[in-house]
Design a protein around this motif. Structure first.
Motif, PDB file in Angstrom:
ATOM      1  N   MET A  96       0.825  -1.202   0.000  1.00  0.00           N
ATOM      2  CA  MET A  96       0.000   0.000   0.000  1.00  0.00           C
ATOM      3  C   MET A  96       0.866   1.261   0.000  1.00  0.00           C
ATOM      4  O   MET A  96       0.542   2.239  -0.668  1.00  0.00           O
ATOM      5  CB  MET A  96      -0.923  -0.016   1.223  1.00  0.00           C
ATOM      6  N   ASP A  97       1.955   1.215   0.757  1.00  0.00           N
ATOM      7  CA  ASP A  97       2.846   2.369   0.884  1.00  0.00           C
ATOM      8  C   ASP A  97       4.284   1.861   1.019  1.00  0.00           C
ATOM      9  O   ASP A  97       4.748   1.575   2.118  1.00  0.00           O
ATOM     10  CB  ASP A  97       2.464   3.206   2.102  1.00  0.00           C
ATOM     11  N   PRO A  98       4.979   1.737  -0.108  1.00  0.00           N
ATOM     12  CA  PRO A  98       6.314   1.131  -0.079  1.00  0.00           C
ATOM     13  C   PRO A  98       7.445   2.073   0.315  1.00  0.00           C
ATOM     14  O   PRO A  98       8.616   1.705   0.181  1.00  0.00           O
ATOM     15  CB  PRO A  98       6.480   0.643  -1.511  1.00  0.00           C
ATOM     16  N   ALA A  99       7.125   3.250   0.836  1.00  0.00           N
ATOM     17  CA  ALA A  99       8.169   4.252   1.120  1.00  0.00           C
ATOM     18  C   ALA A  99       9.271   3.719   2.031  1.00  0.00           C
ATOM     19  O   ALA A  99      10.428   4.108   1.887  1.00  0.00           O
ATOM     20  CB  ALA A  99       7.540   5.503   1.725  1.00  0.00           C
ATOM     21  N   THR A 100       8.931   2.830   2.957  1.00  0.00           N
ATOM     22  CA  THR A 100       9.939   2.327   3.898  1.00  0.00           C
ATOM     23  C   THR A 100      10.491   0.958   3.502  1.00  0.00           C
ATOM     24  O   THR A 100      11.297   0.390   4.237  1.00  0.00           O
ATOM     25  CB  THR A 100       9.342   2.233   5.320  1.00  0.00           C
ATOM     26  N   ALA A 101      10.084   0.447   2.354  1.00  0.00           N
ATOM     27  CA  ALA A 101      10.521  -0.880   1.924  1.00  0.00           C
ATOM     28  C   ALA A 101      11.994  -0.864   1.538  1.00  0.00           C
ATOM     29  O   ALA A 101      12.454   0.037   0.847  1.00  0.00           O
ATOM     30  CB  ALA A 101       9.666  -1.362   0.755  1.00  0.00           C
ATOM     31  N   THR A 102      12.699  -1.867   1.995  1.00  0.00           N
ATOM     32  CA  THR A 102      14.122  -2.003   1.681  1.00  0.00           C
ATOM     33  C   THR A 102      14.379  -3.415   1.168  1.00  0.00           C
ATOM     34  O   THR A 102      13.469  -4.238   1.107  1.00  0.00           O
ATOM     35  CB  THR A 102      14.990  -1.742   2.926  1.00  0.00           C
ATOM     36  N   GLY A 103      15.609  -3.694   0.824  1.00  0.00           N
ATOM     37  CA  GLY A 103      15.999  -5.035   0.417  1.00  0.00           C
ATOM     38  C   GLY A 103      15.247  -5.504  -0.817  1.00  0.00           C
ATOM     39  O   GLY A 103      14.851  -4.710  -1.681  1.00  0.00           O
ATOM     40  N   ALA A 104      15.049  -6.808  -0.900  1.00  0.00           N
ATOM     41  CA  ALA A 104      14.369  -7.400  -2.054  1.00  0.00           C
ATOM     42  C   ALA A 104      12.947  -6.867  -2.183  1.00  0.00           C
ATOM     43  O   ALA A 104      12.481  -6.585  -3.293  1.00  0.00           O
ATOM     44  CB  ALA A 104      14.360  -8.922  -1.935  1.00  0.00           C
ATOM     45  N   GLU A 105      12.266  -6.694  -1.050  1.00  0.00           N
ATOM     46  CA  GLU A 105      10.899  -6.176  -1.085  1.00  0.00           C
ATOM     47  C   GLU A 105      10.869  -4.790  -1.709  1.00  0.00           C
ATOM     48  O   GLU A 105      10.026  -4.493  -2.552  1.00  0.00           O
ATOM     49  CB  GLU A 105      10.285  -6.143   0.322  1.00  0.00           C
ATOM     50  N   GLY A 106      11.772  -3.931  -1.298  1.00  0.00           N
ATOM     51  CA  GLY A 106      11.823  -2.579  -1.843  1.00  0.00           C
ATOM     52  C   GLY A 106      12.099  -2.583  -3.334  1.00  0.00           C
ATOM     53  O   GLY A 106      11.472  -1.849  -4.103  1.00  0.00           O
ATOM     54  N   ALA A 107      13.041  -3.414  -3.760  1.00  0.00           N
ATOM     55  CA  ALA A 107      13.375  -3.490  -5.192  1.00  0.00           C
ATOM     56  C   ALA A 107      12.183  -3.976  -6.002  1.00  0.00           C
ATOM     57  O   ALA A 107      11.866  -3.421  -7.066  1.00  0.00           O
ATOM     58  CB  ALA A 107      14.575  -4.411  -5.398  1.00  0.00           C
ATOM     59  N   VAL A 108      11.501  -5.000  -5.506  1.00  0.00           N
ATOM     60  CA  VAL A 108      10.338  -5.556  -6.207  1.00  0.00           C
ATOM     61  C   VAL A 108       9.202  -4.535  -6.239  1.00  0.00           C
ATOM     62  O   VAL A 108       8.539  -4.359  -7.280  1.00  0.00           O
ATOM     63  CB  VAL A 108       9.901  -6.888  -5.549  1.00  0.00           C
ATOM     64  N   LEU A 109       8.969  -3.851  -5.151  1.00  0.00           N
ATOM     65  CA  LEU A 109       7.887  -2.859  -5.115  1.00  0.00           C
ATOM     66  C   LEU A 109       8.190  -1.674  -6.036  1.00  0.00           C
ATOM     67  O   LEU A 109       7.279  -1.154  -6.690  1.00  0.00           O
ATOM     68  CB  LEU A 109       7.636  -2.398  -3.677  1.00  0.00           C
ATOM     69  N   ARG A 110       9.442  -1.252  -6.112  1.00  0.00           N
ATOM     70  CA  ARG A 110       9.793  -0.169  -7.038  1.00  0.00           C
ATOM     71  C   ARG A 110       9.564  -0.609  -8.483  1.00  0.00           C
ATOM     72  O   ARG A 110       9.044   0.152  -9.306  1.00  0.00           O
ATOM     73  CB  ARG A 110      11.239   0.278  -6.824  1.00  0.00           C
ATOM     74  N   ALA A 111       9.928  -1.834  -8.794  1.00  0.00           N
ATOM     75  CA  ALA A 111       9.718  -2.340 -10.155  1.00  0.00           C
ATOM     76  C   ALA A 111       8.230  -2.454 -10.473  1.00  0.00           C
ATOM     77  O   ALA A 111       7.787  -2.044 -11.553  1.00  0.00           O
ATOM     78  CB  ALA A 111      10.403  -3.688 -10.327  1.00  0.00           C
ATOM     79  N   ALA A 112       7.457  -3.007  -9.554  1.00  0.00           N
ATOM     80  CA  ALA A 112       6.016  -3.139  -9.785  1.00  0.00           C
ATOM     81  C   ALA A 112       5.371  -1.773  -9.985  1.00  0.00           C
ATOM     82  O   ALA A 112       4.521  -1.597 -10.866  1.00  0.00           O
ATOM     83  CB  ALA A 112       5.359  -3.883  -8.617  1.00  0.00           C
ATOM     84  N   THR A 113       5.800  -0.797  -9.206  1.00  0.00           N
ATOM     85  CA  THR A 113       5.283   0.565  -9.352  1.00  0.00           C
ATOM     86  C   THR A 113       5.636   1.120 -10.722  1.00  0.00           C
ATOM     87  O   THR A 113       4.792   1.688 -11.414  1.00  0.00           O
ATOM     88  CB  THR A 113       5.840   1.469  -8.240  1.00  0.00           C
TER      89      THR A 113
END
Length: 179
Positions: A96-113
């Motif tokens: 819902m709000d990936p602003a604090t996502a890091t690591g693999a999760e952050g990379a995947v969420l940035r790509a999906a966005t």
């Protein structure tokens, strides 16, 4: 109200009833085109059961796409399905709000966005971030899955596929914003 008729097994030729392996509204609508429905189900099965991409990361990416496209159907189904693959409430919140996502999760969420918004072009930094966490096969699958789910969200919207009652609690637990 759905724009395509929801078919039941008895509405189909016996040879096509396999497309309703799960009698959810999406498949019931897709059954109007059984050949394409069968091909889609084969791809969905491949993604869900044989993908090299970590299933939790896959579900987080799908949730991010559902959130951005405001696809209540995808969102409700993948909040529930994601539980089977280790998705937690915290993971849903990150989608819902990936602003604090890091690591693999952050990379995947940035790509999906990036794939769900704009023209789908990903900056080299986003791809480099993914490569730091995913092998080339998993990276390829992520990009294909993300693009597929953007398209699926558009089909669901165009066909006005309705969320089944069994999935509505997910919308109450994690409501989509209006719009």
């Amino acid at each position: 109200m759905a724009q395509l008729r929801y078919l039941n097994p008895e509405d189909l030729d016996p040879a096509d009833r396999d497309v309703l392996v799960r009698p959810v509204n999406l498949y019931r609508a897709m059954a109007n085109a059984p050949g394409i429905a069968r091909a889609f189900l084969g791809l969905a099965n491949e993604i869900r059961h044989r993908s090299r991409l970590d299933p939790r990361l896959r579900e987080i990416a799908i949730l991010r796409i559902a959130w951005l496209t405001r696809s209540a159907y995808e969102w409700s189904h993948h909040v529930k399905i994601g539980r089977d693959f280790g998705v937690t409430d915290s993971d849903v919140a990150l989608a819902m709000d990936p602003a604090t996502a890091t690591g693999a999760e952050g990379a995947v969420l940035r790509a999906a966005t990036g794939i769900a918004e704009g023209d789908g072009t990903l900056p080299e930094a986003t791809l480099a971030g993914l490569r730091g966490h995913l092998a080339e096969d998993a990276l390829t699958e992520l990009l294909l899955i993300a693009a597929l789910y953007v398209g699926l969200a558009r089909f669901i919207r165009a066909a006005a596929i309705e969320v089944e009652p069994d999935y509505e609690p997910e919308l109450h637990a994690f409501p989509l914003p209006a719009g």
